[in-house]
Each structure stands twice: as C-alpha cells, then as structure tokens.
Design a protein around this motif. Structure first.
Motif, mmCIF file in Angstrom:
data_model
loop_
_atom_site.group_PDB
_atom_site.id
_atom_site.type_symbol
_atom_site.label_atom_id
_atom_site.label_comp_id
_atom_site.label_asym_id
_atom_site.label_seq_id
_atom_site.Cartn_x
_atom_site.Cartn_y
_atom_site.Cartn_z
ATOM 1 N N ASP A 28 -8.841 49.527 26.531
ATOM 2 C CA ASP A 28 -8.141 49.849 27.774
ATOM 3 C C ASP A 28 -7.160 51.001 27.550
ATOM 4 O O ASP A 28 -6.657 51.193 26.445
ATOM 5 C CB ASP A 28 -7.351 48.640 28.289
ATOM 6 C CG ASP A 28 -8.250 47.475 28.682
ATOM 7 O OD1 ASP A 28 -9.367 47.727 29.165
ATOM 8 O OD2 ASP A 28 -7.817 46.319 28.502
ATOM 9 N N VAL A 29 -6.877 51.717 28.618
ATOM 10 C CA VAL A 29 -5.853 52.753 28.579
ATOM 11 C C VAL A 29 -4.492 52.062 28.459
ATOM 12 O O VAL A 29 -4.245 51.053 29.119
ATOM 13 C CB VAL A 29 -5.908 53.620 29.857
ATOM 14 C CG1 VAL A 29 -4.742 54.588 29.910
ATOM 15 C CG2 VAL A 29 -7.241 54.359 29.935
ATOM 16 N N SER A 31 -0.353 52.633 28.687
ATOM 17 C CA SER A 31 0.751 53.502 29.073
ATOM 18 C C SER A 31 1.989 53.067 28.297
ATOM 19 O O SER A 31 2.137 51.892 27.949
ATOM 20 C CB SER A 31 1.009 53.438 30.575
ATOM 21 O OG SER A 31 1.350 52.124 30.956
ATOM 22 N N ASP A 78 -1.261 47.758 28.773
ATOM 23 C CA ASP A 78 -2.641 48.198 29.019
ATOM 24 C C ASP A 78 -2.960 48.110 30.510
ATOM 25 O O ASP A 78 -2.201 47.524 31.288
ATOM 26 C CB ASP A 78 -3.644 47.419 28.162
ATOM 27 C CG ASP A 78 -3.816 45.963 28.566
ATOM 28 O OD1 ASP A 78 -3.215 45.524 29.575
ATOM 29 O OD2 ASP A 78 -4.544 45.243 27.877
#
Length: 97
Positions: A28-29, A31, A78
């Motif tokens: 997952d991305v 941040s 995530d």
C-alpha cells in the motif's frame, strides 16, 4: 522508522535533518507526517520544514534553554480500506555547547 538516533543534542538556531523510512508488507501507499508532540519541556512551537516528506528539517528555536526538550513524531499511515498508522518519536535536547 526514523533513521537518525532517537535522542539528539542540538543548540538553539541549529537545523537538524531527519530521515524516515517506510514500507508496507501489502504494498500500500504510505503517507508520512512529522509533527511536534507537546510532551517536551520547550513550550513553544517548532518549525518543521517539509512535514509530509520522508526527509525533513527541524529548526531548533533560538530561545530554547539548555536541557529543554522537543519531541518530534514521525507518523506513517497506509492507504488501505482499514488504514494502519505507526509512530516513532525523536527527542531533541538543547545544549549550550
């Protein structure tokens, strides 16, 4: 995680560079956000340059007194449908040398 030591000594007016590293086992991305946690003994606000980047700089306030502390948190979240957040703290202690 924070790549520098988690306890740093610095003088007022000094810039400290901090680097974080993130990974997600699901891919997952993630941040990130750096922010001041008001648990330290320095009551004022701290300037955080690029607070949403893995690499940031903290400007130690010129009016900090020796032995006062600043707590800075790296928060990573995530983008999953049930997002998970992890935190790590670095403590900056003022020194007059």
């Amino acid at each position: 995680s924070i790549e520098e030591p988690l306890d740093i000594t610095a003088r007022g007016g000094e810039k400290i560079q901090l680097r974080g590293a993130v990974s997600d086992p699901d891919g997952d991305v993630v941040s990130v956000k750096w922010w001041q946690f008001k648990a330290g003994t320095y009551a004022g606000d701290v300037t955080i340059i690029n607070p949403t980047s893995l690499t940031t700089e903290i400007v130690v306030p010129a009016d900090i007194s020796p032995a006062q502390t600043i707590h800075v948190i790296l928060e990573a979240t995530d983008n999953d449908s049930l997002p998970l957040t992890r935190y790590q703290r670095v403590i900056i202690t003022a020194d007059d040398k």
